[in-house]
Design an enzyme around this catalytic site. Structure first.
Site, mmCIF file in Angstrom:
data_model
loop_
_atom_site.group_PDB
_atom_site.id
_atom_site.type_symbol
_atom_site.label_atom_id
_atom_site.label_comp_id
_atom_site.label_asym_id
_atom_site.label_seq_id
_atom_site.Cartn_x
_atom_site.Cartn_y
_atom_site.Cartn_z
ATOM 1 N N GLU A 125 -3.013 55.186 11.897
ATOM 2 C CA GLU A 125 -4.041 55.129 12.946
ATOM 3 C C GLU A 125 -3.417 54.348 14.074
ATOM 4 O OE1 GLU A 125 -6.197 53.733 15.250
ATOM 5 O OE2 GLU A 125 -7.568 52.743 13.841
ATOM 6 N N CYS A 131 -9.635 49.455 18.313
ATOM 7 C CA CYS A 131 -9.047 50.798 18.483
ATOM 8 C C CYS A 131 -10.001 51.758 19.174
ATOM 9 C CB CYS A 131 -8.571 51.351 17.155
ATOM 10 S SG CYS A 131 -9.702 51.085 15.825
HETATM 11 P P1 NAP Z 1 2.275 46.573 15.299
HETATM 12 O O1 NAP Z 1 3.295 45.971 16.186
HETATM 13 O O2 NAP Z 1 2.265 48.044 15.210
HETATM 14 O O3 NAP Z 1 2.460 45.949 13.854
HETATM 15 C C1 NAP Z 1 1.714 46.422 12.754
HETATM 16 C C2 NAP Z 1 2.553 46.318 11.512
HETATM 17 O O4 NAP Z 1 3.641 47.224 11.605
HETATM 18 C C3 NAP Z 1 3.137 44.948 11.308
HETATM 19 O O5 NAP Z 1 3.042 44.644 9.940
HETATM 20 C C4 NAP Z 1 4.556 45.099 11.743
HETATM 21 O O6 NAP Z 1 5.407 44.318 10.981
HETATM 22 C C5 NAP Z 1 4.865 46.541 11.447
HETATM 23 N N1 NAP Z 1 5.834 47.092 12.377
HETATM 24 C C6 NAP Z 1 5.726 47.133 13.729
HETATM 25 N N2 NAP Z 1 6.777 47.745 14.268
HETATM 26 C C7 NAP Z 1 7.581 48.099 13.252
HETATM 27 C C8 NAP Z 1 8.821 48.777 13.161
HETATM 28 N N3 NAP Z 1 9.462 49.213 14.244
HETATM 29 N N4 NAP Z 1 9.335 48.963 11.960
HETATM 30 C C9 NAP Z 1 8.698 48.524 10.870
HETATM 31 N N5 NAP Z 1 7.527 47.862 10.874
HETATM 32 C C10 NAP Z 1 6.966 47.672 12.043
HETATM 33 O O7 NAP Z 1 0.829 46.137 15.695
HETATM 34 P P2 NAP Z 1 0.233 44.706 16.004
HETATM 35 O O8 NAP Z 1 1.196 43.619 15.700
HETATM 36 O O9 NAP Z 1 -1.041 44.660 15.307
HETATM 37 O O10 NAP Z 1 -0.042 44.727 17.552
HETATM 38 C C11 NAP Z 1 0.905 45.113 18.498
HETATM 39 C C12 NAP Z 1 0.317 46.181 19.375
HETATM 40 O O11 NAP Z 1 -0.216 47.242 18.592
HETATM 41 C C13 NAP Z 1 -0.860 45.733 20.201
HETATM 42 O O12 NAP Z 1 -0.489 45.064 21.361
HETATM 43 C C14 NAP Z 1 -1.582 47.019 20.425
HETATM 44 O O13 NAP Z 1 -1.029 47.700 21.532
HETATM 45 C C15 NAP Z 1 -1.343 47.827 19.197
HETATM 46 N N6 NAP Z 1 -2.456 47.881 18.211
HETATM 47 C C16 NAP Z 1 -3.287 48.920 18.220
HETATM 48 C C17 NAP Z 1 -4.310 48.971 17.303
HETATM 49 C C18 NAP Z 1 -5.244 50.107 17.295
HETATM 50 O O14 NAP Z 1 -6.071 50.193 16.435
HETATM 51 N N7 NAP Z 1 -5.154 50.956 18.256
HETATM 52 C C19 NAP Z 1 -4.503 47.981 16.387
HETATM 53 C C20 NAP Z 1 -3.644 46.918 16.382
HETATM 54 C C21 NAP Z 1 -2.615 46.888 17.300
HETATM 55 P P3 NAP Z 1 5.941 42.903 11.555
HETATM 56 O O15 NAP Z 1 4.787 42.274 12.232
HETATM 57 O O16 NAP Z 1 6.412 42.206 10.351
HETATM 58 O O17 NAP Z 1 6.995 43.233 12.537
#
Ligand code: NAP
Length: 478
Positions: free
Chosen positions: A232, A269
């Site tokens: 998602e 989201c």
């Molecule tokens: P995220 O960066 O996607 O991280 C979520 C999970 O995925 C974390 O456990 C992270 O691990 C892992 N991850 C991220 N990039 C990765 C990669 N390249 N390879 C492997 N694992 C990876 O999301 P977030 O930290 O929650 O927030 C960052 C951004 O995501 C926000 O600024 C927002 O734009 C978006 N977001 C969107 C939603 C939605 O529902 N639309 C929800 C939450 C976040 P690590 O933290 O250990 O790196």
């Protein structure tokens, strides 16, 4: 709070423990699964104050929001317990044999579903309770008969550990092996990648960024044995305001939308990031009222410093795009802990359609108003969005060819189409659909909220001429 970086041996231990229990849990009865889900709900209820307090320290979401998130989490654990008790995990479709030559003649066929096996569950940062350790993905996987290995989110490590300790106590109390629900932590991407690539993992549930989700999805697909990846990934959630809705109601609707944008500091989201409205005096009134309502909005520190950083970068990109006018400017500071100010921008339909940078989600309290001149332009704007968790239609109550056309377009690009209201707030129920066409999610045929979420972890198998002992199990795996 320091994040523990799990080694590959520790990841292997968590997955192996899940694999060891996988067959037993797949065979478990509806009563056993329901008892576990209810036990987990009860322990969250019992430790409510502590969990809310720890969660607030780590996320700044506040006790009102966290209490309601806990209510939702308890509700969905108990809801899945009822769903399993009703036999939904063991539903069968049965076609008795018909004597004679095909195509009319056929063997006896029974279609059952079998649990996939250990599920890697990536906690969401923005729902530290409802989509974290014991959130909807974990509840639906357990209900389906699958063990879970949680990848804790580094945005709320202490809360994750507290909930995980409670989980372990419930498993022990119910005589279930600890491996049924495991957890790993990591400060970098290696732990998540290691988990997704582990041969013992059979499916992945993920809520987070487009970037992280697509990276992990490609790992799931490039394994020697690719596995389903339920990602998602986020959404702009267009709201289409037809003229009849704004007439006499523009200010009220603007205030309602402002409250939806403010909710969770926009880190939701389903937060409304796009409003499509005709060039008109009513649209001007709506815009002014929205600006007034958001000017005095009380936001709070974002979930993680990187989220604030991403929000600032997203706003900078938005307002620098040619053809975009700022309606309400944010406040740029270098302080990642500062509360962000909501941002409103405006552009034309044609500019929105041609500027691809405007189609990206800005995660936080931001909204782009797209002014259109015709129904054709509304359809073009929605088609340019391409995929969204939701589309909200204001003013579609009366049937007409135009209303049908917009409704048809909305259903083609969204998982949930709302007639009135605002997209934030996702009810946990059997008819819910939370997941839309790309880029909203990687599997638009599935939902991550509601009881149908369980179906993600069950694979259909047709049993041809099954023996009596197998028929007697009525869909319960052996
Ligand atoms: P995220 O960066 O996607 O991280 C979520 C999970 O995925 C974390 O456990 C992270 O691990 C892992 N991850 C991220 N990039 C990765 C990669 N390249 N390879 C492997 N694992 C990876 O999301 P977030 O930290 O929650 O927030 C960052 C951004 O995501 C926000 O600024 C927002 O734009 C978006 N977001 C969107 C939603 C939605 O529902 N639309 C929800 C939450 C976040 P690590 O933290 O250990 O790196």
């Amino acid at each position: 709070m320091k994040i523990n970086d799990y080694t590959s041996d520790q990841i292997d231990a968590a997955v192996s423990a899940a694999e060891n229990i996988a067959n037993d849990w797949a065979q478990s009865s509806r009563e056993t699964r329901a008892r576990l889900l209810r036990g987990l709900a009860d322990v969250l209820q019992a430790r409510r104050d502590k969990l809310v307090c720890v969660g607030d320290d780590e996320t700044s979401l506040g006790s009102v929001r966290l209490n309601s998130e806990l209510d939702r989490t308890i509700f969905q654990l108990r809801g899945f317990a009822e769903h399993v008790e009703d036999g939904n995990a063991f539903a069968v479709s049965d076609d008795p044999a018909i004597a004679g030559a095909p195509p009319l003649g056929r063997p006896h066929l029974t279609r059952v579903r079998v649990p996939l096996g250990p599920v890697a569950m990536f906690s969401a940062s923005n729902f530290p309770i409802a989509f974290s350790v014991l959130g909807g993905d974990t509840a639906s996987a357990l209900a389906a008969g699958c063990p879970v290995v949680v990848k804790a989110h580094p945005g709320h490590p202490q809360l994750s550990r507290e909930v995980f300790e409670l989980t372990k106590a419930v498993l022990t109390q119910q005589g279930l092996p600890e491996g049924l629900i495991g957890m790993v932590e990591g400060a970098g991407i290696e732990v998540g990648v290691g988990l997704v690539r582990h041969p013992g993992i059979a499916a992945v549930a993920f809520t987070g960024s487009f970037k992280g989700g697509t990276a992990l999805w490609s790992h799931a697909n490039s394994r020697p044995r690719p596995i389903p990846f339920y990602g998602e990934l986020g959404s702009t959630n267009p709201v289409v305001a037809l003229p009849s809705a704004l007439t006499g109601n523009a200010e009220e609707l603007a205030r309602t939308l402002a409250a939806s944008m403010e909710f969770g500091c926009g880190q939701i989201c389903t937060s409304p990031g796009l409003v499509v409205l005709f060039e008109s005096a009513d649209a001007d009134r709506f815009e002014s009222a929205l600006r007034d309502a958001l000017q005095s909005a009380k936001t709070h520190t974002m979930l993680t410093p990187s989220m604030k950083h991403n929000f600032d970068a997203g706003i900078a990109r938005l307002v620098a795009t040619p053809g975009v006018q700022t309606v309400l400017a944010g406040e740029s500071t270098n302080d990642d802990h500062a509360s962000p100010r909501p941002v409103i921008a405006r552009t034309s339909a044609q500019n929105f359609i041609s500027e691809h940078a405007l189609h990206e989600e800005v995660f936080g309290p931001a909204c782009l108003l797209v002014r259109v001149q015709s129904i054709d332009e509304i359809v073009e704007v929605l088609n340019a969005v391409g995929g969204s968790l939701t589309v909200t239609l204001w003013g579609a109550e009366v049937d007409s060819p135009d209303v049908r056309r917009i409704t048809r377009c909305a259903t083609q690009i969204a998982g949930r189409v709302l007639f009135g209201g605002v997209p934030t707030g996702v009810a946990v129920t059997a008819s819910q659909q939370h997941g839309g066409p790309w880029p909203a999610s990687t599997q638009p045929f599935s939902t991550s909220v509601g009881y149908a979420a369980m179906d993600r972890f069950l694979r259909p198998v047709a049993l041809q001429n099954p023996p009596a002992w197998l028929i007697e199990r009525v869909g319960q795996p052996c």
